[in-house]
Enzyme design. Structure first.
Site, mmCIF file in Angstrom:
data_model
loop_
_atom_site.group_PDB
_atom_site.id
_atom_site.type_symbol
_atom_site.label_atom_id
_atom_site.label_comp_id
_atom_site.label_asym_id
_atom_site.label_seq_id
_atom_site.Cartn_x
_atom_site.Cartn_y
_atom_site.Cartn_z
ATOM 1 N N GLU A 199 -4.558 8.386 13.894
ATOM 2 C CA GLU A 199 -3.493 7.731 13.130
ATOM 3 C C GLU A 199 -2.499 7.181 14.148
ATOM 4 O OE1 GLU A 199 -2.395 7.430 8.840
ATOM 5 O OE2 GLU A 199 -4.085 8.412 9.809
ATOM 6 N N TYR A 223 0.837 -1.214 0.000
ATOM 7 C CA TYR A 223 0.000 0.000 0.000
ATOM 8 C C TYR A 223 0.872 1.264 0.000
ATOM 9 C CZ TYR A 223 -2.621 -3.633 2.653
ATOM 10 O OH TYR A 223 -3.170 -4.806 3.121
ATOM 11 N N GLU A 247 1.564 -1.131 -5.005
ATOM 12 C CA GLU A 247 0.428 -0.195 -5.009
ATOM 13 C C GLU A 247 -0.452 -0.551 -6.204
ATOM 14 O OE1 GLU A 247 -2.410 2.283 -4.605
ATOM 15 O OE2 GLU A 247 -0.855 2.323 -3.052
ATOM 16 N N CYS A 278 -4.702 3.886 10.076
ATOM 17 C CA CYS A 278 -5.647 5.005 10.146
ATOM 18 C C CYS A 278 -6.928 4.589 10.861
ATOM 19 C CB CYS A 278 -5.965 5.536 8.747
ATOM 20 S SG CYS A 278 -6.709 4.313 7.651
ATOM 21 N N ASP A 293 0.747 0.176 5.470
ATOM 22 C CA ASP A 293 -0.099 1.333 5.778
ATOM 23 C C ASP A 293 -1.443 1.072 5.094
ATOM 24 O OD1 ASP A 293 -1.228 3.761 6.353
ATOM 25 O OD2 ASP A 293 0.145 4.961 5.134
#
EC number: 2.1.1.-
Length: 362
Positions: free
Chosen positions: A352, A210, A231, A318, A293
């Site tokens: 976060e 990611y 990605e 997140c 992430d």
């Protein structure tokens, strides 16, 4: 205790409660400025009685006059956005082409004050609009994009270039309109520095899932022999490739694969032409560390099995609830060596966070 400190304390308390029962060290806390921290902002344009102004609406309420909040300024947004807001609306108000059917606006700024403005309309944008928008762009020294259903008109460029200093080096990032970037640049810089400190001394090769536009990839590359980053978004991959070249970094390769697809490739379940075309041979890597992430949903079960195979895991989250769920699995094989709270979104419930995990010695 002021309002900012109070809301931050609430987040600390929430994390301590949520992660109770797990062996997690004391949370390192990284504060945000309490004003002008957002590099991005978006507003509706409200037309009423011959006047137009920026607007937001009460959360959970239908957009209407009853739920309308007029925003002549927006303290959360960068100073550059706040300075531009009255100028933009004043200039646009003088032009029927710019004013009529103007529905919404999105600002994307940088720490240096570079500005990209996307003007969204409920009408077809024609040559007359383009002439007026080009004059506006020149007068205000900004980049303008016009959007309408089925239309995207880029008058100059569809990106800004952000510069973040991490340690003793500046890193330059192309941030493309409509793509994800961390909105709070000051806290993003603290996140990058924390991740680099977590990576110190780990050595070997790094796998990143990611990777987005390479936000973490670039500074982390200094701590590893080689980096392979994945990605799925074509736009983000393109930005990441530009960022790698612009920063003169030679040890990073990007694979356009989802986390699930990479897991299939890494475990030998499936071959991907995209890897061959990029000259990526997985057996060339000796991964010591994985950096993740993930989106708010966290890491899926199959990818979690892959992640747990690595000696070191740096996990930026997140969504603390999915982080907690993932840690229930990962702490079967790893211990949490560091934990951090990054106040990327002050005065909201969003949190976060980051953890460093190391494989247990049996």
């Amino acid at each position: 205790m002021n309002d900012y400190t109070q809301q931050l304390q609430g987040k600390k308390d929430y994390l301590k409660t949520l992660f109770a029962g797990l062996d997690v060290p004391e949370w390192e806390v990284y504060e945000s400025p309490d004003k002008h921290y957002r590099m991005r902002a978006e507003f509706r344009i409200w037309h009423e009685g011959g006047e137009m102004f920026y607007a937001m609406f009460e959360k959970g309420q239908k957009a209407s006059g009853a739920s309308l909040i007029r925003c002549d300024r927006f303290d959360a947004a960068s100073e550059a956005v706040n300075c531009l807001m009255p100028e933009l609306i004043a200039v646009a108000a003088q032009s029927a082409e710019l004013r009529n059917h103007w529905y919404a606006v999105e600002f994307l700024s940088t720490l240096s004050g570079e500005m990209l403005v996307t003007m969204i309309y409920h009408k077809r944008l024609d040559d007359e609009w383009m002439k007026a928008a080009q004059a506006l762009q020149q007068q205000l020294d900004i980049s303008v994009i016009g959007r309408s259903r089925g239309q995207k008109i880029v008058l100059k460029q569809d990106y800004v270039t952000e510069t973040l200093r991490v340690g003793d080096r500046d890193f330059h990032y192309r941030q493309i309109e409509g793509s994800f970037t961390q909105p709070n640049a000051a806290v993003c810089r603290k996140m990058l520095e924390w991740a680099c400190r977590a990576a110190e001394g780990l050595g070997g090769d790094l796998l990143e899932l990611y990777c987005g536009n390479g936000n973490f990839t670039l500074p982390l590359s200094r701590y590893f022999r080689q980096v392979l980053a994945t990605e799925i978004s074509k736009t983000s991959v393109s930005a990441a490739q530009w960022n790698i070249e612009a920063n003169w970094i030679g040890n990073i390769k990007i694979a356009r694969l989802s986390a699930e697809e990479f897991t299939e490739a890494y475990t030998g379940k499936r071959e991907f032409t995209r890897l061959k075309e990029s000259g990526i041979v997985l057996t060339d890597y000796a991964f010591s560390t994985i950096f993740v992430d993930p989106p708010r949903a966290g890491i899926d079960e199959e990818t979690l099995k892959l992640v747990s195979q690595f000696d070191n895991i740096i996990y930026i989250s997140c969504n603390p609830e999915t982080l907690r769920a993932n840690l229930d699995t990962l702490t079967e094989t790893h211990t949490v060596g560091r934990a951090a709270l990054f106040d990327q979104f002050p005065f909201t419930h969003h949190i976060e966070s980051g953890v460093l995990l190391k494989k247990k010695i049996l």
